[in-house]
Design a protein around this motif. Structure first.
Motif, PDB file in Angstrom:
ATOM      1  N   ALA A  10       0.820  -1.195   0.032  1.00 48.63           N
ATOM      2  CA  ALA A  10       0.009  -0.132  -0.053  1.00 48.63           C
ATOM      3  C   ALA A  10       0.829   1.242  -0.034  1.00 48.63           C
ATOM      4  O   ALA A  10       0.626   2.253  -0.689  1.00 48.63           O
ATOM      5  CB  ALA A  10      -0.973   0.296   1.165  1.00 48.63           C
ATOM      6  N   VAL A  11       2.037   1.148   0.795  1.00 49.41           N
ATOM      7  CA  VAL A  11       2.739   2.480   0.933  1.00 49.41           C
ATOM      8  C   VAL A  11       3.467   2.703  -0.355  1.00 49.41           C
ATOM      9  O   VAL A  11       3.503   3.494  -0.957  1.00 49.41           O
ATOM     10  CB  VAL A  11       3.896   2.508   1.919  1.00 49.41           C
ATOM     11  CG1 VAL A  11       4.729   3.398   1.977  1.00 49.41           C
ATOM     12  CG2 VAL A  11       3.082   2.321   3.480  1.00 49.41           C
ATOM     13  N   GLY A  12       4.121   1.197  -1.007  1.00 46.83           N
ATOM     14  CA  GLY A  12       4.750   1.554  -2.256  1.00 46.83           C
ATOM     15  C   GLY A  12       3.981   2.154  -3.563  1.00 46.83           C
ATOM     16  O   GLY A  12       4.372   3.040  -4.180  1.00 46.83           O
ATOM     17  N   VAL A  52      -5.443  -1.046   8.027  1.00 41.48           N
ATOM     18  CA  VAL A  52      -4.217  -0.778   8.584  1.00 41.48           C
ATOM     19  C   VAL A  52      -3.339  -0.152   7.522  1.00 41.48           C
ATOM     20  O   VAL A  52      -2.901   0.768   7.672  1.00 41.48           O
ATOM     21  CB  VAL A  52      -3.656  -1.706   9.616  1.00 41.48           C
ATOM     22  CG1 VAL A  52      -2.430  -1.404  10.113  1.00 41.48           C
ATOM     23  CG2 VAL A  52      -4.563  -2.307  10.602  1.00 41.48           C
ATOM     24  N   ALA A  53      -3.277  -1.237   6.258  1.00 40.11           N
ATOM     25  CA  ALA A  53      -2.221  -0.560   5.297  1.00 40.11           C
ATOM     26  C   ALA A  53      -2.730   0.764   4.748  1.00 40.11           C
ATOM     27  O   ALA A  53      -1.994   1.770   4.477  1.00 40.11           O
ATOM     28  CB  ALA A  53      -2.302  -1.666   4.564  1.00 40.11           C
ATOM     29  N   VAL A  54      -4.058   0.932   4.650  1.00 38.03           N
ATOM     30  CA  VAL A  54      -4.294   2.174   3.956  1.00 38.03           C
ATOM     31  C   VAL A  54      -4.353   3.355   4.660  1.00 38.03           C
ATOM     32  O   VAL A  54      -3.730   4.394   4.266  1.00 38.03           O
ATOM     33  CB  VAL A  54      -6.031   2.059   3.653  1.00 38.03           C
ATOM     34  CG1 VAL A  54      -6.745   3.296   3.126  1.00 38.03           C
ATOM     35  CG2 VAL A  54      -6.448   1.143   2.654  1.00 38.03           C
ATOM     36  N   ALA A  55      -4.681   2.968   6.067  1.00 33.48           N
ATOM     37  CA  ALA A  55      -4.255   4.410   7.169  1.00 33.48           C
ATOM     38  C   ALA A  55      -2.734   4.610   7.262  1.00 33.48           C
ATOM     39  O   ALA A  55      -2.506   5.663   7.231  1.00 33.48           O
ATOM     40  CB  ALA A  55      -4.623   3.781   8.653  1.00 33.48           C
ATOM     41  N   VAL A  56      -2.056   3.498   7.223  1.00 37.11           N
ATOM     42  CA  VAL A  56      -0.473   3.637   7.190  1.00 37.11           C
ATOM     43  C   VAL A  56       0.035   4.313   5.773  1.00 37.11           C
ATOM     44  O   VAL A  56       0.756   5.359   5.836  1.00 37.11           O
ATOM     45  CB  VAL A  56       0.238   2.424   7.315  1.00 37.11           C
ATOM     46  CG1 VAL A  56       1.683   2.743   7.257  1.00 37.11           C
ATOM     47  CG2 VAL A  56       0.025   1.947   8.917  1.00 37.11           C
ATOM     48  N   ALA A  58      -1.844   6.269   4.168  1.00 34.80           N
ATOM     49  CA  ALA A  58      -2.132   7.793   4.288  1.00 34.80           C
ATOM     50  C   ALA A  58      -1.137   8.607   4.953  1.00 34.80           C
ATOM     51  O   ALA A  58      -1.044   9.740   4.503  1.00 34.80           O
ATOM     52  CB  ALA A  58      -3.623   7.941   4.500  1.00 34.80           C
ATOM     53  N   VAL A  59      -0.911   8.514   6.173  1.00 31.51           N
ATOM     54  CA  VAL A  59       0.126   8.994   7.124  1.00 31.51           C
ATOM     55  C   VAL A  59       1.359   9.004   6.322  1.00 31.51           C
ATOM     56  O   VAL A  59       2.002  10.171   6.418  1.00 31.51           O
ATOM     57  CB  VAL A  59       0.356   8.346   8.397  1.00 31.51           C
ATOM     58  CG1 VAL A  59       1.047   8.842   9.199  1.00 31.51           C
ATOM     59  CG2 VAL A  59      -1.203   8.118   8.978  1.00 31.51           C
ATOM     60  N   TRP A  60       1.740   8.171   5.436  1.00 30.22           N
ATOM     61  CA  TRP A  60       2.935   8.223   4.931  1.00 30.22           C
ATOM     62  C   TRP A  60       3.036   9.349   3.594  1.00 30.22           C
ATOM     63  O   TRP A  60       4.108  10.036   3.847  1.00 30.22           O
ATOM     64  CB  TRP A  60       3.371   6.695   4.536  1.00 30.22           C
ATOM     65  CG  TRP A  60       4.557   6.688   3.350  1.00 30.22           C
ATOM     66  CD1 TRP A  60       4.742   7.118   1.970  1.00 30.22           C
ATOM     67  CD2 TRP A  60       5.916   6.318   3.705  1.00 30.22           C
ATOM     68  NE1 TRP A  60       5.982   6.892   1.766  1.00 30.22           N
ATOM     69  CE2 TRP A  60       6.973   6.367   2.796  1.00 30.22           C
ATOM     70  CE3 TRP A  60       6.419   5.929   5.191  1.00 30.22           C
ATOM     71  CZ2 TRP A  60       8.209   6.150   2.849  1.00 30.22           C
ATOM     72  CZ3 TRP A  60       7.855   5.528   4.976  1.00 30.22           C
ATOM     73  CH2 TRP A  60       8.662   5.763   3.922  1.00 30.22           C
ATOM     74  N   VAL A  61       2.110   9.329   3.209  1.00 28.84           N
ATOM     75  CA  VAL A  61       2.033  10.207   1.936  1.00 28.84           C
ATOM     76  C   VAL A  61       2.053  11.702   2.635  1.00 28.84           C
ATOM     77  O   VAL A  61       2.650  12.731   2.233  1.00 28.84           O
ATOM     78  CB  VAL A  61       0.840  10.019   1.115  1.00 28.84           C
ATOM     79  CG1 VAL A  61       0.638  11.128   0.214  1.00 28.84           C
ATOM     80  CG2 VAL A  61       1.027   8.867   0.330  1.00 28.84           C
ATOM     81  N   VAL A  80       6.373   2.531   9.854  1.00 29.74           N
ATOM     82  CA  VAL A  80       6.157   1.746   8.903  1.00 29.74           C
ATOM     83  C   VAL A  80       6.664   0.083   9.234  1.00 29.74           C
ATOM     84  O   VAL A  80       6.128  -0.760   9.279  1.00 29.74           O
ATOM     85  CB  VAL A  80       6.388   1.707   7.313  1.00 29.74           C
ATOM     86  CG1 VAL A  80       6.388   0.726   6.488  1.00 29.74           C
ATOM     87  CG2 VAL A  80       5.373   2.844   6.921  1.00 29.74           C
ATOM     88  N   ALA A  81       8.043   0.382   9.945  1.00 26.50           N
ATOM     89  CA  ALA A  81       8.813  -0.907  10.281  1.00 26.50           C
ATOM     90  C   ALA A  81       8.195  -1.461  11.591  1.00 26.50           C
ATOM     91  O   ALA A  81       7.898  -2.782  11.688  1.00 26.50           O
ATOM     92  CB  ALA A  81      10.248  -0.556  10.750  1.00 26.50           C
ATOM     93  N   VAL A  82       7.637  -0.567  12.373  1.00 26.17           N
ATOM     94  CA  VAL A  82       7.144  -1.187  13.661  1.00 26.17           C
ATOM     95  C   VAL A  82       5.752  -2.063  13.210  1.00 26.17           C
ATOM     96  O   VAL A  82       5.555  -2.953  13.677  1.00 26.17           O
ATOM     97  CB  VAL A  82       6.756  -0.035  14.576  1.00 26.17           C
ATOM     98  CG1 VAL A  82       5.788  -0.396  15.555  1.00 26.17           C
ATOM     99  CG2 VAL A  82       8.130   0.625  15.102  1.00 26.17           C
TER     100      VAL A  82
END
Length: 231
Positions: A10-12, A52-56, A58-61, A80-82
């Motif tokens: 998701a982040v990638g 969880v992935a979508v939320a992470v 969104a925060v990453w972007v 992300v690592a945690v």
């Protein structure tokens, strides 16, 4: 393990959308990508990890710099690592992998590959491409490297992703001798350019910081795969 794979994927994908999709259509692309992740995760019985992935992502972007500007530091990577570590610790490689897992080919030229492992590898490769570049840019901006240092060494935007994927692949396959040769070859190829550095070592510092952060990111993904298949 599938949770970690979905998070990295998701982040990638979010970073690839940010890089290649014009700002006018970016919101729609994010929405479509999130929907695809949710549907795919539902078929793998991992819909909770999809949210969880979508939320992470969104925060990453919101927290990381794009191709220009920003100084977020490395805390988004730590977050992300945690999340990925927690996902691997809780799930590992599941016995019940949902409807998609029932039809997933059990054998491959590399041996038995589960759906969880395949999705993690996919997510890791996607993350190590453009998201790895984001991590390196954040590390360089968070340090004392000159603002124009990224222009000192050309080709990093393409070499970086290829290097990280290669480090990841060689590490998980146990080709450590070849891995050492590849890393040494990079230093040899870059040495003439670095040796001409007339800006108080800025090029050498840029090369060392960028390379080390890039390698650590790839090795971290390889460690997660090793740990997830061992628990």
């Amino acid at each position: 393990m599938i949770g970690a794979g979905i998070v990295l994927l998701a982040v990638g994908v979010a970073d690839l959308i940010r890089l290649y999709v014009p700002s006018r259509g970016r919101a729609g692309a994010y929405a479509v990508a999130a929907l695809v992740v949710l549907i795919g995760a539902a078929g793998a019985d991992a819909v909770v990890w999809a949210f969880v992935a979508v939320a992470v992502a969104a925060v990453w972007v919101l927290a990381t710099p794009g191709s220009a500007g920003g100084r977020a530091g490395l805390w988004p990577l730590v977050a992300v690592a945690v999340v990925a570590f927690v996902a691997v610790a809780f799930d590992g490689v599941r016995l019940d992998q949902g409807p998609l897992g029932e039809s997933w080919p059990a054998d491959s030229p590399l041996g038995a590959v589960s759906l969880d492992v395949a999705l993690f590898v996919l997510g890791a490769v996607v993350f190590l491409s453009e998201s790895g570049n984001v991590v390196v840019r954040a590390a360089l901006r968070g340090g004392d490297v000159a603002a124009d240092a990224p222009n000192a060494l050309k080709g990093g935007r393409l070499i970086g992703p290829l290097e990280r994927v290669l480090v990841f692949a060689l590490t998980v396959t146990g080709a450590f001798t070849l891995l050492a040769a590849v890393l040494a070859a990079k230093g040899i190829v870059r040495f003439p350019e670095i040796s001409r550095d007339s800006d108080l070592g800025t090029r050498a510092e840029y090369f060392l910081i960028g390379s080390l952060v890039s390698w650590v990111t790839a090795l971290g993904a390889a460690f997660l795969l090793w740990w997830g298949t061992s628990v």
